[in-house]
Design an enzyme around this catalytic site. Structure first.
Site, short mmCIF file in Angstrom:
data_model
loop_
_atom_site.label_atom_id
_atom_site.label_comp_id
_atom_site.label_asym_id
_atom_site.label_seq_id
_atom_site.Cartn_x
_atom_site.Cartn_y
_atom_site.Cartn_z
N ALA A 1 28.49 -38.73 -5.59
CA ALA A 1 29.07 -37.90 -6.00
C ALA A 1 29.64 -36.70 -6.86
O ALA A 1 30.67 -35.55 -7.60
CB ALA A 1 30.59 -39.11 -6.43
N HIS B 1 33.83 -34.83 -12.35
CA HIS B 1 32.78 -34.90 -12.76
C HIS B 1 32.22 -33.67 -13.20
O HIS B 1 31.89 -32.74 -12.11
CB HIS B 1 31.85 -35.85 -12.12
CG HIS B 1 31.85 -37.10 -11.55
ND1 HIS B 1 32.26 -38.32 -12.66
CD2 HIS B 1 32.50 -37.36 -10.16
CE1 HIS B 1 32.15 -39.34 -11.67
NE2 HIS B 1 32.51 -39.28 -10.32
N ASN C 1 26.52 -44.82 -10.93
CA ASN C 1 25.92 -44.44 -9.85
C ASN C 1 25.73 -42.83 -10.44
O ASN C 1 24.31 -41.86 -10.12
CB ASN C 1 26.94 -44.14 -8.98
CG ASN C 1 26.26 -45.54 -7.67
OD1 ASN C 1 26.10 -46.41 -7.93
ND2 ASN C 1 27.80 -45.72 -7.68
N1 LIG Z 1 26.01 -42.00 -5.79
C1 LIG Z 1 27.49 -41.95 -5.60
O1 LIG Z 1 27.89 -41.11 -6.12
C2 LIG Z 1 28.31 -43.18 -5.13
C3 LIG Z 1 29.89 -42.89 -4.18
C4 LIG Z 1 30.58 -43.87 -3.80
C5 LIG Z 1 29.96 -44.24 -3.69
N2 LIG Z 1 28.80 -45.28 -4.44
C6 LIG Z 1 27.78 -46.69 -3.89
O2 LIG Z 1 27.60 -46.75 -2.15
C7 LIG Z 1 28.00 -48.55 -2.19
C8 LIG Z 1 28.97 -48.18 -0.58
O3 LIG Z 1 30.06 -47.68 -0.92
P1 LIG Z 1 31.16 -47.94 0.52
O4 LIG Z 1 32.05 -47.14 0.00
O5 LIG Z 1 30.64 -47.83 1.74
O6 LIG Z 1 31.61 -49.59 -0.45
P2 LIG Z 1 31.94 -50.59 0.60
O7 LIG Z 1 32.29 -51.27 0.23
O8 LIG Z 1 32.48 -49.91 1.48
O9 LIG Z 1 30.69 -50.91 1.41
C9 LIG Z 1 30.12 -51.49 1.32
C10 LIG Z 1 28.98 -52.56 2.28
O10 LIG Z 1 28.24 -53.11 1.77
C11 LIG Z 1 28.23 -54.74 2.42
N3 LIG Z 1 27.55 -54.92 1.32
C12 LIG Z 1 27.47 -55.49 -0.24
N4 LIG Z 1 26.50 -55.64 -1.00
C13 LIG Z 1 25.55 -56.22 0.59
C14 LIG Z 1 24.27 -57.56 0.45
N5 LIG Z 1 24.50 -57.47 -0.53
N6 LIG Z 1 23.56 -56.52 1.49
C15 LIG Z 1 24.04 -56.00 2.55
N7 LIG Z 1 26.03 -55.71 3.03
C16 LIG Z 1 26.49 -55.22 1.51
C17 LIG Z 1 29.67 -55.07 2.72
O11 LIG Z 1 29.73 -56.42 3.11
C18 LIG Z 1 30.21 -53.88 2.95
O12 LIG Z 1 29.79 -54.22 4.47
C19 LIG Z 1 29.26 -48.89 -3.68
O13 LIG Z 1 26.90 -49.22 -4.56
C20 LIG Z 1 28.66 -47.75 -4.53
O14 LIG Z 1 28.81 -47.54 -5.89
C21 LIG Z 1 27.37 -44.11 -4.56
#
Ligand SMILES: NC(=O)c1ccc[n+]([C@@H]2O[C@H](COP(=O)([O-])OP(=O)(O)OC[C@H]3O[C@@H](n4cnc5c(N)ncnc54)[C@H](O)[C@@H]3O)[C@@H](O)[C@H]2O)c1
Length: 267
Positions: A124, A220, A190
């Site tokens: 992000a 941000h 993150n």
């Molecule tokens: N780097 C960044 O700037 C940034 C920005 C946004 C989101 N993210 C991260 O990306 C990740 C995913 O975001 P999203 O919006 O797709 O989330 P989401 O909740 O829509 O989907 C997460 C998926 O991962 C699965 N999951 C969770 N823990 C798991 C595990 N231990 N093993 C296998 N599957 C697992 C869940 O069941 C779900 O299908 C989050 O950790 C979020 O914090 C990072």
């Protein structure tokens, strides 16, 4: 010569980011092919045309070239070293995992052992490409200012003593290092960790967090100074259509990274 395409991709995650990534890969089958995804037991239906598997060994049996973690920090923690030890590159979007120095070290050590790469998309944040280049010479200062509506901070240990609903104007709720910010505000980990990895590290990157009742989006702002000059980059992020906690641009940053890995012209 064998181009190695399409790139065989395995996902860890079956949520909002996986949905965007799957949609994009299905539109570019000559370059990108998803062989499967690992989810949690509650993930009953795949978000794409690829199969869902129940454990990591079944995912790795699909012989992916690259595993894309788009699940949770815990997933990077539980599965990251096994992926890298198998010699498979790992893209990590739950970058906050790198705020934990022990896990950071474990992942890098596994990457060396497995001769594999850890790939971190910008997520992000804006400006990380220039910051990474600037870090090749002296960097004097790197900061992140994150502004969110007050209730976006609810539940964080860092606001345990603050009545978020009573705030009438923009209020600074934290000033300190990226490491401390990630500890007290895990939902901001993150971006703090991604910035730290591109620049001055978790202990020299300055973070300010603001709860702003007038903010309608998360923003941000990255500031940096060094031998390269000055950098100022701000992103006002729209949420993902199916997960308001995830900025849509984070999904697109993975897609862009996949394109860079496989495109004829990688800019
Ligand atoms: N780097 C960044 O700037 C940034 C920005 C946004 C989101 N993210 C991260 O990306 C990740 C995913 O975001 P999203 O919006 O797709 O989330 P989401 O909740 O829509 O989907 C997460 C998926 O991962 C699965 N999951 C969770 N823990 C798991 C595990 N231990 N093993 C296998 N599957 C697992 C869940 O069941 C779900 O299908 C989050 O950790 C979020 O914090 C990072």
């Amino acid at each position: 010569m064998d181009s190695g395409l399409p790139l065989k991709i395995a996902l860890i995650g079956n949520g909002s980011i996986a949905t965007v990534v799957a949609h994009h890969c299905e539109g570019a089958p000559d370059r990108l092919h998803i062989v499967g995804a690992l989810g949690l037991p509650e993930d009953l239906t795949s978000v794409g045309q690829h199969p869902l598997v129940q454990d990591l060994s079944a995912l790795l049996a699909e012989m992916p070239d690259l595993v894309v973690e788009c699940a949770a920090q815990e997933a990077a923690q539980v599965h990251g070293t096994a992926v890298l030890d198998s010699g498979i590159d790992l893209m990590v979007i739950s970058v906050g995992a790198f705020a934990d120095p022990i896990l950071h070290d474990r992942l890098e050590t596994a990457a060396v052992r497995g001769k594999a790469k850890i790939i971190i998309p910008a997520g992000a944040l804006a400006g990380l490409d220039a910051l990474g280049a600037a870090a090749l010479d002296t960097l004097d200062y790197v900061s992140l200012t994150t502004r969110k509506p007050p209730l976006s901070w609810a539940g964080a240990p860092g606001v345990a003593d603050i009545d978020l609903l009573a705030l009438r104007g923009a209020t600074t709720i934290f000033e300190g290092t990226a490491r401390e910010a990630a500890r007290r505000f895990p939902k901001n980990a993150n971006v703090a960790a991604a910035l730290a990895l591109s620049g001055l590290g978790m202990d020299a990157t300055q973070v300010t967090l603001i709860a702003d009742p007038q903010a309608s989006r998360n923003s941000h702002q990255v500031e940096a100074r060094g031998a390269f000059g000055r950098l100022s980059a701000t992103i006002e992020a729209e949420p993902s259509p199916d997960n308001p906690k995830t900025s849509y641009i984070a999904s697109l940053s993975i897609v862009r990274m996949l394109d860079r890995l496989t495109a004829q012209l990688a800019n």
